[in-house]
Write a protein that holds these residues in place. Structure first.
Motif, PDB file in Angstrom:
ATOM      1  N   THR A   1       0.828  -1.203   0.000  1.00  0.00           N
ATOM      2  CA  THR A   1       0.000   0.000   0.000  1.00  0.00           C
ATOM      3  C   THR A   1       0.861   1.251   0.000  1.00  0.00           C
ATOM      4  O   THR A   1       2.001   1.237   0.480  1.00  0.00           O
ATOM      5  N   PRO A   2       0.349   2.370  -0.540  1.00  0.00           N
ATOM      6  CA  PRO A   2       1.119   3.616  -0.508  1.00  0.00           C
ATOM      7  C   PRO A   2       1.377   4.064   0.933  1.00  0.00           C
ATOM      8  O   PRO A   2       0.476   4.012   1.773  1.00  0.00           O
ATOM      9  N   GLY A   3       2.596   4.465   1.195  1.00  0.00           N
ATOM     10  CA  GLY A   3       2.949   4.951   2.526  1.00  0.00           C
ATOM     11  C   GLY A   3       3.069   6.453   2.528  1.00  0.00           C
ATOM     12  O   GLY A   3       2.097   7.174   2.369  1.00  0.00           O
ATOM     13  N   THR A   4       4.274   6.955   2.691  1.00  0.00           N
ATOM     14  CA  THR A   4       4.539   8.379   2.599  1.00  0.00           C
ATOM     15  C   THR A   4       5.801   8.546   1.773  1.00  0.00           C
ATOM     16  O   THR A   4       6.335   7.571   1.233  1.00  0.00           O
ATOM     17  N   ILE A   5       6.289   9.746   1.633  1.00  0.00           N
ATOM     18  CA  ILE A   5       7.516   9.974   0.872  1.00  0.00           C
ATOM     19  C   ILE A   5       8.713   9.707   1.783  1.00  0.00           C
ATOM     20  O   ILE A   5       8.822  10.297   2.857  1.00  0.00           O
ATOM     21  N   LEU A   6       9.591   8.839   1.342  1.00  0.00           N
ATOM     22  CA  LEU A   6      10.805   8.543   2.099  1.00  0.00           C
ATOM     23  C   LEU A   6      11.826   9.644   1.824  1.00  0.00           C
ATOM     24  O   LEU A   6      12.259   9.837   0.688  1.00  0.00           O
ATOM     25  N   VAL A   7      12.196  10.356   2.874  1.00  0.00           N
ATOM     26  CA  VAL A   7      13.181  11.438   2.728  1.00  0.00           C
ATOM     27  C   VAL A   7      14.338  11.146   3.677  1.00  0.00           C
ATOM     28  O   VAL A   7      14.315  11.522   4.849  1.00  0.00           O
ATOM     29  N   ASP A   8      15.345  10.453   3.149  1.00  0.00           N
ATOM     30  CA  ASP A   8      16.535  10.162   3.938  1.00  0.00           C
ATOM     31  C   ASP A   8      17.749  10.898   3.365  1.00  0.00           C
ATOM     32  O   ASP A   8      18.886  10.448   3.468  1.00  0.00           O
ATOM     33  N   PHE A   9      17.475  12.035   2.750  1.00  0.00           N
ATOM     34  CA  PHE A   9      18.490  12.907   2.164  1.00  0.00           C
ATOM     35  C   PHE A   9      17.884  14.309   2.114  1.00  0.00           C
ATOM     36  O   PHE A   9      16.707  14.499   2.438  1.00  0.00           O
ATOM     37  N   VAL A  10      18.668  15.285   1.697  1.00  0.00           N
ATOM     38  CA  VAL A  10      18.146  16.650   1.558  1.00  0.00           C
ATOM     39  C   VAL A  10      17.729  16.843   0.103  1.00  0.00           C
ATOM     40  O   VAL A  10      18.584  16.959  -0.784  1.00  0.00           O
ATOM     41  N   PRO A  11      16.426  16.866  -0.183  1.00  0.00           N
ATOM     42  CA  PRO A  11      15.979  16.988  -1.572  1.00  0.00           C
ATOM     43  C   PRO A  11      16.257  18.389  -2.116  1.00  0.00           C
ATOM     44  O   PRO A  11      16.411  19.352  -1.363  1.00  0.00           O
ATOM     45  N   THR A  12      16.301  18.492  -3.419  1.00  0.00           N
ATOM     46  CA  THR A  12      16.377  19.797  -4.064  1.00  0.00           C
ATOM     47  C   THR A  12      14.966  20.287  -4.354  1.00  0.00           C
ATOM     48  O   THR A  12      14.015  19.496  -4.388  1.00  0.00           O
ATOM     49  N   ILE A  13      14.834  21.568  -4.606  1.00  0.00           N
ATOM     50  CA  ILE A  13      13.497  22.132  -4.790  1.00  0.00           C
ATOM     51  C   ILE A  13      12.872  21.719  -6.117  1.00  0.00           C
ATOM     52  O   ILE A  13      11.671  21.924  -6.324  1.00  0.00           O
ATOM     53  N   ASP A  14      13.667  21.157  -7.011  1.00  0.00           N
ATOM     54  CA  ASP A  14      13.117  20.730  -8.298  1.00  0.00           C
ATOM     55  C   ASP A  14      12.811  19.241  -8.348  1.00  0.00           C
ATOM     56  O   ASP A  14      12.548  18.681  -9.408  1.00  0.00           O
ATOM     57  N   GLN A  15      12.820  18.578  -7.186  1.00  0.00           N
ATOM     58  CA  GLN A  15      12.474  17.161  -7.123  1.00  0.00           C
ATOM     59  C   GLN A  15      11.014  16.997  -6.722  1.00  0.00           C
ATOM     60  O   GLN A  15      10.573  17.603  -5.739  1.00  0.00           O
ATOM     61  N   PHE A  16      10.276  16.188  -7.468  1.00  0.00           N
ATOM     62  CA  PHE A  16       8.872  15.910  -7.169  1.00  0.00           C
ATOM     63  C   PHE A  16       8.766  14.412  -6.879  1.00  0.00           C
ATOM     64  O   PHE A  16       8.648  13.604  -7.797  1.00  0.00           O
ATOM     65  N   LEU A  17       8.823  14.086  -5.612  1.00  0.00           N
ATOM     66  CA  LEU A  17       8.970  12.689  -5.207  1.00  0.00           C
ATOM     67  C   LEU A  17       7.616  12.008  -5.035  1.00  0.00           C
ATOM     68  O   LEU A  17       6.696  12.582  -4.451  1.00  0.00           O
TER      69      LEU A  17
END
Length: 495
Positions: free
Chosen positions: A163-179
């Protein structure tokens, strides 16, 4: 240690934000220049303290209380919970609660990841390795907790890895990333990995206000029971119950005035002058101030302008000989034993006392995250799942003996559903106003034959008396802010 938030309140503003202003012109969008903001282990320690300051569960305390069945509309209510529809089960992508959840925890993840990335650029000096490791261990623990809080509201099924969870953020994303959203299984795997890393780095077995190995074990226990992995849940809970006794009546009372930590595994410190020293967004899913300001404007008394009061169904479950009555019901309450017949609001005012205040500041108390009693419930639930109904009943009796200060009758459960129902009922009064009720019903309601349960007097204001346990609103939506900004995000069903 109790002064931790006096440090936390200015760390991010004076260190991370100002330090990162020097990196505005970097070429990669969104990067905050960790190498410019951090150069020593002491810098990392400041960054860690700033990351702690990002964590706040008052919005969840508010949402769990208002959306479910922990509160009633108070006599000094000016539209709180009514105008936004939250008390009427209105929950959509534009609601404050999912917005607060998303923004708060992704802000926390951003802060944590900045410091983790910065640590990779720093070589500890002689004698600093243990401090360096402990800083990193705490950061990995905080990252695990942030992801867990997000998925506990956003996954439709904790037990289904697909099932869909949430967005995994284990790094510092850039503002142009759409995860896109990661799966539930991927998020839980990441949490487990972060806890493994935390435990390999931490030296502290326990610490009331800081991430420790016991914090990691407690989070593993909660995660396992949410996932229905009862053998693991039992193991972790048993480990902690051997170290943290169930509080007696005096200790229990002191726990909620922050003068006793017998049963506390981990809590978030709140002190006068910190960033949460204020009312916050009272009556709103945004919250953000004193925990007690989720229920009253001035103090936890009749004269303190309570805009939310204790629900009648919760009050009716409490026994006056139970210390939980004294902790949760203020002595200035006006109680009408014939409330259902008389139906006069001014004659039945049940003032919530869970957060009376400390250090001279009404309504401000530490936020309890993990307690021994929760571990007891996890163990009882595991025994009930294994059909050891007597074992589960014995644990509930142990808790009730401590809360009453006398020997209580051993419960008798006819079947598993009966046992799960009794455990959920006991959780309801033990963990009331601590941010558990919504998720407890979501994951256990069907097995326990329980759902939202409001007294007819309480729900007469809008007719919202109950909600089917299978309703889609037992999973939060993705907030509108993210939907508008991210073309790759997937909304939860029926929103």
């Amino acid at each position: 240690m109790k002064n931790i938030n006096k440090i936390l309140q200015f760390v991010l503003v004076t260190f991370l934000v100002i330090g990162c202003n020097d990196a505005i012109d970097i070429e990669q969008p969104g990067r905050l220049g960790a190498e410019q903001a951090f150069s020593t282990v002491a810098d990392l320690q400041l960054g860690l303290l700033g990351s702690y300051d990002e964590f706040d569960t008052t919005p969840e305390i508010q949402f769990n209380a208002v959306f479910t069945d922990e509160i009633a509309i108070g006599f000094d209510n000016g539209g709180q919970g009514i105008s936004d529809g939250e008390y009427g089960f209105v929950l959509n992508s534009d609601s404050n609660a999912p917005r607060a959840l998303w923004n708060n925890y992704y802000s926390a993840l951003k802060s944590v990841n900045i410091v983790i990335e910065a640590a990779a650029l720093i070589t500890p000096e002689a004698g600093e390795q243990d401090e360096y490791n402990n800083i990193l261990g705490q950061l990995y623990g905080l990252r695990a907790f942030a992801h867990f809080q997000l998925i506990s509201y956003l996954s439709t099924d904790y037990t289904d890895d697909s099932t869909p969870g949430t967005i995994l953020v284990d790094f510092v994303p850039t503002i142009d990333q759409f995860l896109p959203r990661n799966t539930t299984g991927e998020i839980f795997a990441s949490i487990t990995s972060d806890l493994d890393m935390a435990e390999s780095l931490l030296t502290a077995e326990n610490s009331t206000y800081l991430i420790s190995k016991d914090f990691s074990t407690a989070l593993r226990a909660r995660m396992a029971v949410y996932r229905g992995q009862y053998t693991q849940a039992n193991t972790y809970a048993t480990q902690l119950l051997a170290k943290y006794p169930i509080a007696n009546r005096s200790q229990y009372s002191g726990m909620f005035t922050d003068t006793d930590e017998t049963e506390t595994i981990f809590k978030l410190a709140r002190t006068v002058g910190d960033n949460y020293d204020g009312q916050g967004a009272t009556g709103s899913g945004l919250a953000g101030g004193w925990a007690g300001a989720n229920f009253a404007f001035i103090s936890a008394t009749f004269d303190g302008s309570p805009y939310f009061e204790m629900s009648r169904t919760v009050f009716n479950m409490l026994d006056t000989d139970d210390i939980r009555y004294d902790v949760n019901v203020d002595g200035t309450s006006v109680i009408d034993p014939d409330y259902a017949t008389n139906n006069v609001a001014a004659d039945d005012v049940l003032v919530i006392r869970k957060y009376p205040g400390k250090d001279g500041q009404p309504l401000m108390n530490d936020l309890k995250i993990f307690r021994a009693s929760e571990m007891l419930f996890i163990k009882a639930e595991a025994l009930a799942d294994a059909n050891d109904l007597v074992g589960a009943a014995t644990l509930i009796k142990q808790l009730r003996d401590a809360r009453f200060g006398s020997d209580q009758t051993l419960p008798v459960y006819a079947n598993q559903a009966d046992a799960f129902g009794a455990i959920l009922d006991e959780r309801r009064i033990e963990l009331v106003y601590e941010g558990h009720r919504y998720k407890d019903l979501k994951r256990l309601g069907q097995r326990a034959n329980r759902s939202i349960d409001r007294d007819p007097i309480d729900c007469a204001v809008n007719g919202a008396c109950d909600l089917s346990i299978s309703d889609h609103r037992f999973t939060m939506p993705i907030t509108l802010d993210e939907l508008d900004a991210n073309p790759n995000i997937q909304q939860n069903p029926n929103y």
